[in-house]
Write an enzyme that holds these catalytic residues in place. Structure first.
Site, PDB file in Angstrom:
ATOM      1  N   CYS A  72       7.281 -27.809  41.939  1.00 14.58           N
ATOM      2  CA  CYS A  72       6.446 -26.711  41.461  1.00 14.58           C
ATOM      3  C   CYS A  72       7.132 -25.373  41.721  1.00 14.58           C
ATOM      4  CB  CYS A  72       5.094 -26.764  42.157  1.00 14.58           C
ATOM      5  SG  CYS A  72       3.901 -25.594  41.511  1.00 14.58           S
ATOM      6  N   CYS A  73       7.215 -24.537  40.687  1.00 11.73           N
ATOM      7  CA  CYS A  73       7.948 -23.271  40.802  1.00 11.73           C
ATOM      8  C   CYS A  73       7.030 -22.067  40.963  1.00 11.73           C
ATOM      9  CB  CYS A  73       8.851 -23.066  39.583  1.00 11.73           C
ATOM     10  SG  CYS A  73       7.960 -22.834  38.023  1.00 11.73           S
ATOM     11  N   GLN A  74       5.712 -22.241  40.769  1.00 11.99           N
ATOM     12  CA  GLN A  74       4.828 -21.078  40.763  1.00 11.99           C
ATOM     13  C   GLN A  74       4.853 -20.316  42.084  1.00 11.99           C
ATOM     14  OE1 GLN A  74       4.140 -23.909  39.361  1.00 11.99           O
ATOM     15  NE2 GLN A  74       3.131 -23.616  37.406  1.00 11.99           N
ATOM     16  N   HIS A  76       7.338 -19.692  43.854  1.00 11.46           N
ATOM     17  CA  HIS A  76       8.581 -18.933  43.978  1.00 11.46           C
ATOM     18  C   HIS A  76       8.753 -17.897  42.873  1.00 11.46           C
ATOM     19  CE1 HIS A  76       9.888 -21.862  46.967  1.00 11.46           C
ATOM     20  NE2 HIS A  76       9.512 -22.815  46.126  1.00 11.46           N
ATOM     21  N   SER A  77       8.152 -18.137  41.724  1.00 12.56           N
ATOM     22  CA  SER A  77       8.398 -17.325  40.537  1.00 12.56           C
ATOM     23  C   SER A  77       7.889 -15.896  40.687  1.00 12.56           C
ATOM     24  CB  SER A  77       7.732 -17.977  39.319  1.00 12.56           C
ATOM     25  OG  SER A  77       7.833 -17.142  38.190  1.00 12.56           O
TER      26      SER A  77
END
Length: 307
Positions: A72-74, A76-77
């Site tokens: 999951c990148c949310q 870090h984004s």
């Protein structure tokens, strides 16, 4: 044939990439039932698991040569904004430990982990990387604009290459000629509305006026957010980043519309025969979370060529 697994498989961008690079995807997993369903529609030969990857019994996952993972990148984004201490984002960052557990059990020859470039700024990234190195892998981060790899979209992503080589493997990624947005735009489809209509936001009308001055009657523009500023975007260059909700509007003379779900998939470089939900919203959401297949393919091909 190289056997691969796909963790956090989502809509299957990494799986398409692996197949197009000549690998066989034998197992794929995601916690979201809708994603698993549509992944299985497009990759029926793979074994599928719908579960929290923190809870996987890795002994039940088939042995493989290549581990692919898109945690999951949310969390870090930059797109999540400036808020910190959000429990949901904190939990999402912890998904990055699942690939480490997989590596510890299976010890595949190589792996590729995809995320946003901000992933390397994660407070626990040094410990995460140290854990992977302790398992005997070299860690080689590559930050690339997917447009440079043949995707008709500017999308800067991080691909972390894991190998058992003597030194970190630097991929020989050849820069491709940029593919313009015009390659996937279809002016004969979609739901068009008049630009000049009651209730249209002043900011939208200003963007349209500025876009016309720079690009003429046909161009793209962000319907919300700051991408491409207030002037729009030429159809002769790649589109900006596709997100998980409708963002890009197409202007044609005195009418405009949002991109269709099929155009969003094409902008992500999914194959034309990709099976998708009837729901526009669900398709756009899954597309915006995916790994662009063309970019993933180039990364995997470069890894296999160097191995």
């Amino acid at each position: 044939m190289i056997k691969a697994i796909d963790q956090f498989a989502g809509f299957g961008g990494f799986s398409w990439a692996a197949r197009q690079a000549g690998a066989e995807v034998i197992w794929a997993a995601n916690h979201w039932p809708d994603a698993v369903h549509w992944h299985s529609q497009n990759h029926p030969d793979a074994e599928h698991a719908c579960q929290d990857l923190h809870q996987v019994d890795w002994s039940q996952v088939p042995a493989h040569d290549l581990m692919l993972a898109s945690p999951c990148c949310q969390g870090h984004s930059k797109a999540r904004g400036k808020k910190s201490g959000n429990p949901q984002h904190d939990a999402s960052r912890s998904t990055a430990w699942a690939p480490v557990s997989c590596l510890e059990y299976h010890r595949p020859e190589a792996g590729v982990i995809e995320n946003t470039p901000e992933f390397v700024n994660w407070e626990l990234y040094p410990a995460w990387e140290m854990a992977i190195r302790a398992l005997g892998y070299q860690v080689s981060p590559h930050i690339v604009d997917c447009a440079d790899l043949g995707v008709p979209q500017h999308r800067v992503r991080l691909f972390i290459v894991l190998t058992r080589s003597q030194a970190p493997l630097i991929l020989g990624l050849q820069q491709h000629q940029h593919v313009p947005a015009s390659s996937f735009i279809d002016f004969s489809t979609g739901t068009w509305t008049p630009i000049e209509r009651p209730g249209r936001a002043i900011a939208t009308l200003e963007r349209v006026r500025n876009g016309r001055l720079q690009y003429g009657d046909r161009f793209l523009m962000p319907y919300y957010g700051s991408g491409s500023g207030l002037t729009g975007r030429s159809l002769d260059r790649p589109i900006g980043t596709i997100t998980t909700r409708d963002r890009w509007a197409l202007v044609d003379g005195d009418r405009m519309r949002m991109l269709t779900a099929d155009e969003c998939l094409a902008a992500m470089s999914f194959p034309k025969d990709t099976r998708r939900p009837d729901s526009h919203r669900l398709t756009v959401h899954m597309a915006g979370n995916a790994v662009p297949p063309a970019a993933g393919q180039k990364v995997i091909e470069a890894l296999l060529a160097a191995a």
